[in-house]
Design a protein around this motif. Structure first.
Motif, short mmCIF file in Angstrom:
data_model
loop_
_atom_site.label_atom_id
_atom_site.label_comp_id
_atom_site.label_asym_id
_atom_site.label_seq_id
_atom_site.Cartn_x
_atom_site.Cartn_y
_atom_site.Cartn_z
N THR A 194 45.28 44.38 27.68
CA THR A 194 44.14 43.63 28.00
C THR A 194 43.81 42.59 26.73
O THR A 194 43.31 41.91 27.32
CB THR A 194 43.84 44.94 27.85
OG1 THR A 194 43.62 45.49 26.67
CG2 THR A 194 43.76 46.09 29.33
N GLY A 195 44.23 42.65 26.24
CA GLY A 195 43.79 42.01 24.61
C GLY A 195 44.39 40.61 25.27
O GLY A 195 43.76 39.51 25.06
N VAL A 196 45.33 40.98 25.06
CA VAL A 196 46.07 39.20 25.83
C VAL A 196 45.91 38.66 27.13
O VAL A 196 45.30 37.21 26.95
CB VAL A 196 48.54 39.69 25.87
CG1 VAL A 196 48.60 38.40 27.22
CG2 VAL A 196 49.04 39.90 24.84
N VAL A 197 45.07 39.29 27.96
CA VAL A 197 44.13 38.43 29.02
C VAL A 197 43.02 38.20 28.51
O VAL A 197 43.07 37.22 29.57
CB VAL A 197 44.39 40.01 30.27
CG1 VAL A 197 43.81 38.93 30.98
CG2 VAL A 197 45.88 40.73 30.95
N TYR A 221 40.19 33.01 27.66
CA TYR A 221 39.22 32.44 26.44
C TYR A 221 39.58 31.66 26.85
O TYR A 221 39.09 30.06 26.38
CB TYR A 221 39.24 33.29 25.23
CG TYR A 221 38.79 31.95 23.89
CD1 TYR A 221 37.25 32.59 24.12
CD2 TYR A 221 39.08 31.27 23.61
CE1 TYR A 221 36.86 31.96 23.04
CE2 TYR A 221 38.93 30.60 22.54
CZ TYR A 221 37.55 30.70 22.15
OH TYR A 221 36.33 29.84 21.50
N TYR A 222 41.36 30.67 26.62
CA TYR A 222 41.79 29.75 26.91
C TYR A 222 42.23 28.85 28.20
O TYR A 222 42.81 27.99 28.41
CB TYR A 222 43.09 29.54 26.39
CG TYR A 222 43.16 30.06 24.07
CD1 TYR A 222 42.41 28.37 23.47
CD2 TYR A 222 43.23 30.96 23.85
CE1 TYR A 222 41.92 28.44 22.16
CE2 TYR A 222 42.96 31.24 21.85
CZ TYR A 222 42.47 30.24 22.06
OH TYR A 222 42.12 30.35 19.82
N ARG A 223 41.41 29.32 28.57
CA ARG A 223 41.15 29.32 29.96
C ARG A 223 42.82 29.04 31.04
O ARG A 223 43.06 28.05 31.40
CB ARG A 223 40.64 27.79 30.69
CG ARG A 223 38.85 27.47 29.83
CD ARG A 223 39.03 26.17 29.70
NE ARG A 223 36.95 27.16 28.84
CZ ARG A 223 35.95 26.84 29.52
NH1 ARG A 223 36.18 27.34 31.10
NH2 ARG A 223 34.90 26.79 29.78
N ALA A 224 43.50 29.65 30.28
CA ALA A 224 44.51 30.42 31.25
C ALA A 224 44.85 29.74 33.13
O ALA A 224 44.05 30.06 33.27
CB ALA A 224 45.82 31.29 30.84
N PRO A 225 45.13 29.72 33.26
CA PRO A 225 45.12 29.87 35.18
C PRO A 225 45.13 30.94 35.37
O PRO A 225 47.06 31.41 36.16
CB PRO A 225 46.50 28.71 35.50
CG PRO A 225 47.67 28.41 34.64
CD PRO A 225 46.79 28.72 33.12
N MET A 226 44.36 31.91 35.71
CA MET A 226 44.28 33.19 36.11
C MET A 226 43.20 33.32 37.57
O MET A 226 42.75 32.08 37.25
CB MET A 226 44.41 34.04 35.07
CG MET A 226 45.35 34.11 34.08
SD MET A 226 45.39 35.16 33.07
CE MET A 226 43.51 35.18 31.99
N PRO A 227 43.05 34.33 38.67
CA PRO A 227 42.45 35.22 39.50
C PRO A 227 41.40 35.57 38.68
O PRO A 227 41.29 35.64 37.06
CB PRO A 227 43.05 35.52 39.79
CG PRO A 227 44.56 35.42 40.01
CD PRO A 227 44.56 35.32 38.02
N PRO A 228 40.03 34.81 39.32
CA PRO A 228 39.30 35.73 38.70
C PRO A 228 39.12 37.54 38.64
O PRO A 228 39.54 38.14 38.92
CB PRO A 228 37.83 35.53 39.45
CG PRO A 228 38.45 33.94 40.67
CD PRO A 228 39.71 34.31 40.79
N ASP A 229 38.49 37.51 37.15
CA ASP A 229 38.62 38.88 36.62
C ASP A 229 39.63 39.35 37.17
O ASP A 229 39.54 41.21 36.84
CB ASP A 229 37.33 40.33 38.05
CG ASP A 229 36.36 39.38 38.48
OD1 ASP A 229 35.59 39.61 37.27
OD2 ASP A 229 35.34 39.24 39.49
#
Length: 293
Positions: A103-106, A111-119
């Motif tokens: 969860t810390g990695v996520v 924070y650095y705006r990696a391309p991930m789905p919302p939430d």
């Protein structure tokens, strides 16, 4: 680790992060009310105590990964014997630490705006709690009745925590949702400590708990309800202290605003209520207009 330290270590982590979340959630909530803004919850909190460019960095996520790495490493180290990993219980605890570290990695990736789905941060938290619940559910085979009971209470807290995270993900603007999520995190932490004292009491001369005694099981149940109540009171106290701090900090501003309004609103010679609009950039200009009633 099936010992006192193996339960107090994760319990301490849960307590530390829960208290941190409570303080920051109440600060965000009352700050939003001051600014007449809409409160929005989030999993990762910033650290306003830092200065400069470090203020908005994901410090919490880095601290989380660091602390959980310590727990993970200790579980692996104490589970080794003659170069081989032999303690399955340690492996379960290490797996729990791993998923919470994830969860810390996520948090950092978001924070650095990696391309991930919302939430994704909420989903990773749900996964971590679910894995923890599954591990503890099948951690109890062959245990004594008291051992099963105290860990069953922990299971209840974990799965209610999962529900609270999902509710918060849906209702991001309701302060009660993140407070519920954090409350169950705190309850996990304090109950981990209680389990350590029930099963592995380190105090010399203390009377050991009878593992299959119905009377002791009733006492353990009573202790769990006390944990629920004391933690709830603690949440109220934290909220009250922060509310007082924000209220006291705004008292002067409210008085100043009232004095400003008294200076602006006055009665003219003909009995009309006048409002003086002073332009600070040009103090020589003053407009007065009657207030229609």
């Amino acid at each position: 680790m099936g010992n006192f330290g193996g339960h107090t270590l994760p319990g301490s982590f849960f307590i530390i992060f829960a208290l941190w979340y409570f303080v920051r959630l109440f600060q965000l909530y009352y700050s939003s009310r001051q600014r007449n803004a809409r409160f929005t919850s989030r999993i990762m909190m910033t650290c306003p105590c830092l200065c400069g460019r470090f203020k908005d960095l994901p410090v919490e996520a880095f601290v989380k990964i660091f602390l959980i790495s310590i727990g993970f490493g200790l579980e692996i180290y104490t589970g080794m014997s003659h170069g081989k990993f032999v303690a399955v219980g340690n492996g379960q605890h290490a797996t729990m630490f791993f998923f919470f570290g994830l969860t810390g990695v996520v948090d950092i990736l978001q924070y650095y705006r990696a391309p991930m789905p919302p939430d994704t941060d909420y989903i990773s938290y749900v996964i971590a709690l679910t894995i923890e619940g599954i591990l503890f559910k099948f951690h109890l085979h062959g245990r004594t009745e008291l051992d099963v009971l105290v860990h069953t209470f922990l299971l209840y807290v974990i799965f209610i925590g999962v529900i609270s995270v999902l509710v918060e993900m849906r209702y991001r603007h309701n302060i009660l949702a993140p407070l519920a999520r954090t409350y169950f995190l705190l309850l996990q932490g304090t109950w981990f400590w209680q389990i350590a004292f029930i099963l592995f009491n380190p105090i010399e001369g203390a009377s050991p708990w009878k593992q299959d005694d119905h009377q002791h099981m009733m006492i353990a149940t009573l202790y769990f309800t006390w944990h629920c109540g004391v933690n709830f009171v603690l949440v109220l106290l934290i909220g009250a202290v922060i509310a007082c701090c924000y209220g006291r900090g705004n008292g002067g501003h409210r008085e100043e605003d009232e004095m400003s309004m008294k200076r602006l609103i006055h009665t003219g010679a003909n009995g009309q209520t006048l409002v003086s609009l002073n332009d600070e950039s040009d103090s020589d200009v003053e407009f007065q207009k009657p207030v229609t009633k």
